[in-house]
Design a protein around this motif. Sequence first.
Motif, mmCIF file in Angstrom:
data_model
loop_
_atom_site.group_PDB
_atom_site.id
_atom_site.type_symbol
_atom_site.label_atom_id
_atom_site.label_comp_id
_atom_site.label_asym_id
_atom_site.label_seq_id
_atom_site.Cartn_x
_atom_site.Cartn_y
_atom_site.Cartn_z
ATOM 1 N N GLN A 148 83.071 21.726 40.723
ATOM 2 C CA GLN A 148 82.943 20.613 41.672
ATOM 3 C C GLN A 148 83.287 19.290 40.998
ATOM 4 O O GLN A 148 83.996 18.452 41.562
ATOM 5 C CB GLN A 148 81.523 20.543 42.233
ATOM 6 N N ALA A 149 82.774 19.098 39.794
ATOM 7 C CA ALA A 149 83.037 17.856 39.070
ATOM 8 C C ALA A 149 84.521 17.712 38.763
ATOM 9 O O ALA A 149 85.072 16.610 38.844
ATOM 10 C CB ALA A 149 82.210 17.813 37.786
ATOM 11 N N ALA A 177 89.650 15.068 39.802
ATOM 12 C CA ALA A 177 91.055 15.112 40.223
ATOM 13 C C ALA A 177 91.301 14.150 41.377
ATOM 14 O O ALA A 177 92.310 13.425 41.400
ATOM 15 C CB ALA A 177 91.447 16.538 40.608
ATOM 16 N N SER A 178 90.375 14.119 42.316
ATOM 17 C CA SER A 178 90.495 13.214 43.458
ATOM 18 C C SER A 178 90.432 11.759 43.002
ATOM 19 O O SER A 178 91.225 10.917 43.442
ATOM 20 C CB SER A 178 89.379 13.513 44.460
ATOM 21 N N GLN A 179 89.475 11.464 42.112
ATOM 22 C CA GLN A 179 89.359 10.101 41.598
ATOM 23 C C GLN A 179 90.603 9.706 40.813
ATOM 24 O O GLN A 179 91.091 8.579 40.934
ATOM 25 C CB GLN A 179 88.120 9.980 40.704
ATOM 26 N N HIS A 180 91.107 10.624 40.032
ATOM 27 C CA HIS A 180 92.294 10.339 39.219
ATOM 28 C C HIS A 180 93.491 10.053 40.123
ATOM 29 O O HIS A 180 94.265 9.122 39.870
ATOM 30 C CB HIS A 180 92.573 11.513 38.280
ATOM 31 N N GLU A 181 93.632 10.835 41.158
ATOM 32 C CA GLU A 181 94.737 10.642 42.099
ATOM 33 C C GLU A 181 94.630 9.275 42.779
ATOM 34 O O GLU A 181 95.632 8.557 42.902
ATOM 35 C CB GLU A 181 94.711 11.756 43.150
ATOM 36 N N GLN A 206 84.680 7.300 34.966
ATOM 37 C CA GLN A 206 84.158 7.486 33.611
ATOM 38 C C GLN A 206 82.863 8.305 33.629
ATOM 39 O O GLN A 206 82.660 9.164 32.780
ATOM 40 C CB GLN A 206 83.925 6.133 32.928
ATOM 41 N N GLU A 207 82.003 8.050 34.611
ATOM 42 C CA GLU A 207 80.767 8.824 34.732
ATOM 43 C C GLU A 207 81.076 10.292 35.032
ATOM 44 O O GLU A 207 80.419 11.188 34.507
ATOM 45 C CB GLU A 207 79.870 8.233 35.820
ATOM 46 N N THR A 208 82.056 10.528 35.878
ATOM 47 C CA THR A 208 82.453 11.903 36.190
ATOM 48 C C THR A 208 82.978 12.596 34.945
ATOM 49 O O THR A 208 82.643 13.752 34.676
ATOM 50 C CB THR A 208 83.520 11.923 37.304
ATOM 51 N N ARG A 209 83.784 11.895 34.152
ATOM 52 C CA ARG A 209 84.299 12.476 32.894
ATOM 53 C C ARG A 209 83.148 12.817 31.948
ATOM 54 O O ARG A 209 83.144 13.879 31.331
ATOM 55 C CB ARG A 209 85.237 11.487 32.189
ATOM 56 N N GLU A 210 82.185 11.919 31.835
ATOM 57 C CA GLU A 210 81.032 12.172 30.965
ATOM 58 C C GLU A 210 80.241 13.383 31.479
ATOM 59 O O GLU A 210 79.790 14.221 30.688
ATOM 60 C CB GLU A 210 80.140 10.942 30.893
ATOM 61 N N ARG A 263 85.247 1.982 40.961
ATOM 62 C CA ARG A 263 85.926 3.278 40.942
ATOM 63 C C ARG A 263 86.181 3.735 39.511
ATOM 64 O O ARG A 263 86.049 4.911 39.186
ATOM 65 C CB ARG A 263 87.264 3.223 41.691
ATOM 66 N N LEU A 264 86.536 2.809 38.642
ATOM 67 C CA LEU A 264 86.756 3.149 37.243
ATOM 68 C C LEU A 264 85.458 3.630 36.600
ATOM 69 O O LEU A 264 85.448 4.622 35.864
ATOM 70 C CB LEU A 264 87.327 1.949 36.476
#
Length: 133
Positions: A46-47, A52-56, A108-112, A103-104
Motif C-alpha cells: 500500500q505504501a 508511486a502516486s505521490q511521485h507521479e 518524504q514521510e511515505t519514503r521513511e 506534498r513534499l
Amino acid sequence: MKSDLNSYVTKLDASLAEIEAEIASLKSQIEVKEEEIAVTEALLAQALEVEASQHEAMDARIQFMYQKGESYYVELLLSSDSFADLLNRAVYVNAIAGYDHDRLMEYQETREYIDLCEQQLELEKQFLDEAKA
C-alpha cells in the motif's frame, strides 16, 4: 537393572514431551510471524502504491514549474488589476508554495515509512528463518 531401564525410559519420555512442547511453541511462533509478515507486506505494498502516486504527482508539478518557470508567478502578480487583486494573487502563490511543501513532506514521510516497513519485514523474516531452523 529393570528399574534403571524404566527410569531411563521415563526420562526419555519426559524429554520427548518437552521437545514436542517446544516444537509446538515454535510452530505457533512461526504461524504468528508468518501472519505478521503478511500484514507487513500488505502495508508495504500500500505504501509503495501511495509513493508511486505521490511521485507521479510531484513529477507533473515539477514539469509544470519547469515549463512555466519562475516568471509565471511574477507575471501572475504583475498582471493584477488592483492592489486587492495583487494581494489575492500573492496569497494564492503562497498557498501553492505551501501546498507543494506539504506534498513534499508527505512524500518524504511515505519514503521513511517504506524504509521502516522494509526493515521490519527483514527482521521478521530473520526471526522466521531462525525459528524454522
